[in-house]
Design a protein around this motif. Structure first.
Motif, PDB file in Angstrom:
ATOM      1  N   GLN A 118       0.849  -1.189   0.000  1.00 11.29           N
ATOM      2  CA  GLN A 118       0.000   0.000   0.000  1.00 11.29           C
ATOM      3  C   GLN A 118       0.883   1.236   0.000  1.00 11.29           C
ATOM      4  OE1 GLN A 118      -3.402   0.092  -0.266  1.00 11.29           O
ATOM      5  NE2 GLN A 118      -3.071   2.278  -0.547  1.00 11.29           N
ATOM      6  N   GLY A 119       0.730   2.080  -1.008  1.00  9.15           N
ATOM      7  CA  GLY A 119       1.454   3.339  -1.070  1.00  9.15           C
ATOM      8  C   GLY A 119       0.526   4.491  -0.738  1.00  9.15           C
ATOM      9  N   ALA A 120       1.070   5.677  -0.693  1.00 10.93           N
ATOM     10  CA  ALA A 120       0.273   6.866  -0.379  1.00 10.93           C
ATOM     11  C   ALA A 120      -0.813   7.114  -1.422  1.00 10.93           C
ATOM     12  CB  ALA A 120       1.184   8.084  -0.273  1.00 10.93           C
ATOM     13  N   ASP A 121      -0.533   6.726  -2.677  1.00  9.04           N
ATOM     14  CA  ASP A 121      -1.483   6.955  -3.773  1.00  9.04           C
ATOM     15  C   ASP A 121      -2.221   5.696  -4.188  1.00  9.04           C
ATOM     16  OD1 ASP A 121      -0.671   9.634  -3.904  1.00  9.04           O
ATOM     17  OD2 ASP A 121       1.000   9.119  -5.213  1.00  9.04           O
ATOM     18  N   GLY A 122      -2.183   4.665  -3.361  1.00 11.99           N
ATOM     19  CA  GLY A 122      -2.859   3.416  -3.690  1.00 11.99           C
ATOM     20  C   GLY A 122      -1.872   2.269  -3.773  1.00 11.99           C
ATOM     21  N   PRO A 123      -2.344   1.115  -4.213  1.00  8.69           N
ATOM     22  CA  PRO A 123      -1.469  -0.054  -4.270  1.00  8.69           C
ATOM     23  C   PRO A 123      -0.308   0.140  -5.239  1.00  8.69           C
ATOM     24  CG  PRO A 123      -3.756  -0.662  -4.709  1.00  8.69           C
ATOM     25  CD  PRO A 123      -3.692   0.817  -4.656  1.00  8.69           C
ATOM     26  N   MET A 124       0.831  -0.450  -4.888  1.00 11.31           N
ATOM     27  CA  MET A 124       1.999  -0.436  -5.765  1.00 11.31           C
ATOM     28  C   MET A 124       2.612  -1.830  -5.733  1.00 11.31           C
ATOM     29  SD  MET A 124       4.595   1.868  -3.555  1.00 11.31           S
ATOM     30  CE  MET A 124       4.991   1.462  -1.882  1.00 11.31           C
ATOM     31  N   LEU A 125       3.318  -2.163  -6.771  1.00 10.16           N
ATOM     32  CA  LEU A 125       3.937  -3.473  -6.905  1.00 10.16           C
ATOM     33  C   LEU A 125       5.436  -3.321  -6.654  1.00 10.16           C
ATOM     34  CD1 LEU A 125       1.945  -4.160 -10.116  1.00 10.16           C
ATOM     35  CD2 LEU A 125       1.590  -5.375  -7.970  1.00 10.16           C
ATOM     36  N   VAL A 126       5.916  -3.918  -5.573  1.00  8.07           N
ATOM     37  CA  VAL A 126       7.328  -3.811  -5.204  1.00  8.07           C
ATOM     38  C   VAL A 126       8.025  -5.075  -5.697  1.00  8.07           C
ATOM     39  CG1 VAL A 126       8.962  -3.553  -3.304  1.00  8.07           C
ATOM     40  CG2 VAL A 126       6.709  -2.455  -3.167  1.00  8.07           C
ATOM     41  N   LEU A 127       9.009  -4.910  -6.568  1.00 11.26           N
ATOM     42  CA  LEU A 127       9.740  -6.061  -7.083  1.00 11.26           C
ATOM     43  C   LEU A 127      10.639  -6.643  -6.001  1.00 11.26           C
ATOM     44  CD1 LEU A 127       8.722  -4.778  -9.738  1.00 11.26           C
ATOM     45  CD2 LEU A 127      10.872  -5.445 -10.762  1.00 11.26           C
ATOM     46  N   SER A 128      10.810  -7.953  -6.030  1.00  9.85           N
ATOM     47  CA  SER A 128      11.647  -8.611  -5.031  1.00  9.85           C
ATOM     48  C   SER A 128      13.128  -8.303  -5.252  1.00  9.85           C
ATOM     49  CB  SER A 128      11.413 -10.121  -5.038  1.00  9.85           C
ATOM     50  OG  SER A 128      11.730 -10.638  -6.311  1.00  9.85           O
ATOM     51  N   ARG A 129      13.489  -7.948  -6.491  1.00  7.93           N
ATOM     52  CA  ARG A 129      14.861  -7.548  -6.813  1.00  7.93           C
ATOM     53  C   ARG A 129      14.815  -6.273  -7.625  1.00  7.93           C
ATOM     54  NH1 ARG A 129      17.879 -12.325  -9.693  1.00  7.93           N
ATOM     55  NH2 ARG A 129      18.537 -10.438 -10.738  1.00  7.93           N
ATOM     56  N   ARG A 130      15.791  -5.429  -7.374  1.00  8.42           N
ATOM     57  CA  ARG A 130      15.911  -4.175  -8.131  1.00  8.42           C
ATOM     58  C   ARG A 130      16.084  -4.502  -9.607  1.00  8.42           C
ATOM     59  NH1 ARG A 130      19.727  -0.595 -10.093  1.00  8.42           N
ATOM     60  NH2 ARG A 130      19.362   1.586  -9.583  1.00  8.42           N
ATOM     61  N   LEU A 131      15.403  -3.750 -10.458  1.00  9.11           N
ATOM     62  CA  LEU A 131      15.507  -3.925 -11.900  1.00  9.11           C
ATOM     63  C   LEU A 131      16.763  -3.218 -12.376  1.00  9.11           C
ATOM     64  CD1 LEU A 131      14.010  -5.050 -14.385  1.00  9.11           C
ATOM     65  CD2 LEU A 131      12.882  -2.842 -14.570  1.00  9.11           C
ATOM     66  N   ASP A 132      17.793  -3.966 -12.715  1.00 15.97           N
ATOM     67  CA  ASP A 132      19.069  -3.402 -13.151  1.00 15.97           C
ATOM     68  C   ASP A 132      19.221  -3.520 -14.662  1.00 15.97           C
ATOM     69  OD1 ASP A 132      20.172  -2.658 -10.656  1.00 15.97           O
ATOM     70  OD2 ASP A 132      20.696  -4.739 -10.247  1.00 15.97           O
ATOM     71  N   GLY A 133      19.983  -2.611 -15.229  1.00 16.90           N
ATOM     72  CA  GLY A 133      20.327  -2.693 -16.644  1.00 16.90           C
ATOM     73  C   GLY A 133      19.254  -2.186 -17.574  1.00 16.90           C
ATOM     74  N   HIS A 134      18.247  -1.514 -17.054  1.00 15.10           N
ATOM     75  CA  HIS A 134      17.174  -0.976 -17.890  1.00 15.10           C
ATOM     76  C   HIS A 134      16.952   0.480 -17.523  1.00 15.10           C
ATOM     77  CE1 HIS A 134      16.314  -5.076 -19.060  1.00 15.10           C
ATOM     78  NE2 HIS A 134      16.338  -5.392 -17.789  1.00 15.10           N
ATOM     79  N   ASP A 135      16.309   1.222 -18.419  1.00 20.89           N
ATOM     80  CA  ASP A 135      15.978   2.612 -18.120  1.00 20.89           C
ATOM     81  C   ASP A 135      15.115   2.678 -16.871  1.00 20.89           C
ATOM     82  OD1 ASP A 135      17.229   3.419 -20.414  1.00 20.89           O
ATOM     83  OD2 ASP A 135      15.398   3.607 -21.570  1.00 20.89           O
ATOM     84  N   THR A 136      15.318   3.708 -16.099  1.00 23.45           N
ATOM     85  CA  THR A 136      14.426   3.948 -14.974  1.00 23.45           C
ATOM     86  C   THR A 136      13.397   4.984 -15.388  1.00 23.45           C
ATOM     87  OG1 THR A 136      15.938   5.622 -14.141  1.00 23.45           O
ATOM     88  CG2 THR A 136      16.157   3.406 -13.232  1.00 23.45           C
ATOM     89  N   PHE A 137      12.372   5.126 -14.630  1.00 20.26           N
ATOM     90  CA  PHE A 137      11.293   6.071 -14.889  1.00 20.26           C
ATOM     91  C   PHE A 137      10.677   5.849 -16.266  1.00 20.26           C
ATOM     92  CE2 PHE A 137      12.015   8.159 -11.036  1.00 20.26           C
ATOM     93  CZ  PHE A 137      13.363   8.233 -10.853  1.00 20.26           C
ATOM     94  N   LEU A 138      10.476   4.596 -16.595  1.00 19.61           N
ATOM     95  CA  LEU A 138       9.828   4.209 -17.843  1.00 19.61           C
ATOM     96  C   LEU A 138       8.374   3.898 -17.604  1.00 19.61           C
ATOM     97  CD1 LEU A 138      12.099   1.521 -19.534  1.00 19.61           C
ATOM     98  CD2 LEU A 138      11.500   3.720 -20.440  1.00 19.61           C
TER      99      LEU A 138
END
Length: 148
Positions: free
Chosen positions: A16-36
């Motif tokens: 649960q985030g401030a703006d509603g549900p969010m999906l938290v990945l179990s591992r950081r997404l590396d090697g890809h653009d962020t803020f996509l």
């Protein structure tokens, strides 16, 4: 860069985030653009998401919360990343400012250029864009002139 997409298998927890549900990945997404923006395939549902990769965590913010599992649920799915669909050309305002200030954009590698273009594309006002162009240009090395 061609218009291709990439699918990445991901899993995590619904929080649960401030703006509603969010999906938290179990591992950081590396090697890809962020803020996509991307699309998460969860079973039969396709959920448009915004991808936020921070220091040690990647969070997916769903644009539409229908089809999401309840908060606290473990989930797994396939994240579709639209790599190659963003323009990779330097916009005129950035190019002109760099030339005027005697700075070199050619020193940016592909990842740095992607970051710069993303940073500029997320400007919400003209004043913010101008400030971002100035910040980028000030961080560039001085252009070297060939002796001919």
């Amino acid at each position: 860069m061609s218009g291709t997409s990439m699918n990445v298998s991901v899993h995590g927890t619904v929080a649960q985030g401030a703006d509603g549900p969010m999906l938290v990945l179990s591992r950081r997404l590396d090697g890809h653009d962020t803020f996509l923006k991307g699309s998460l395939e969860l079973g039969e549902a396709s959920v448009p998401v915004r991808i936020l990769t921070l220091d040690d965590v990647t969070v997916l913010r769903p644009a539409d919360q229908s089809g999401l599992p309840p908060v606290g649920t473990l989930w797994q799915g396939s994240l579709d990343l639209p790599h190659g669909l963003r323009p990779r050309t330097v916009p005129p305002d950035l190019q002109e400012t760099a030339v005027r200030e005697g700075r070199s954009l050619e020193t940016l590698d592909e990842a740095e250029l992607r970051y710069v273009l993303t940073f500029l594309s997320e400007s919400t006002t003209t004043a913010i864009r101008q400030a971002r162009v100035a910040a980028i240009v000030s961080a560039l090395p001085i252009a070297t002139r060939s002796s001919q």
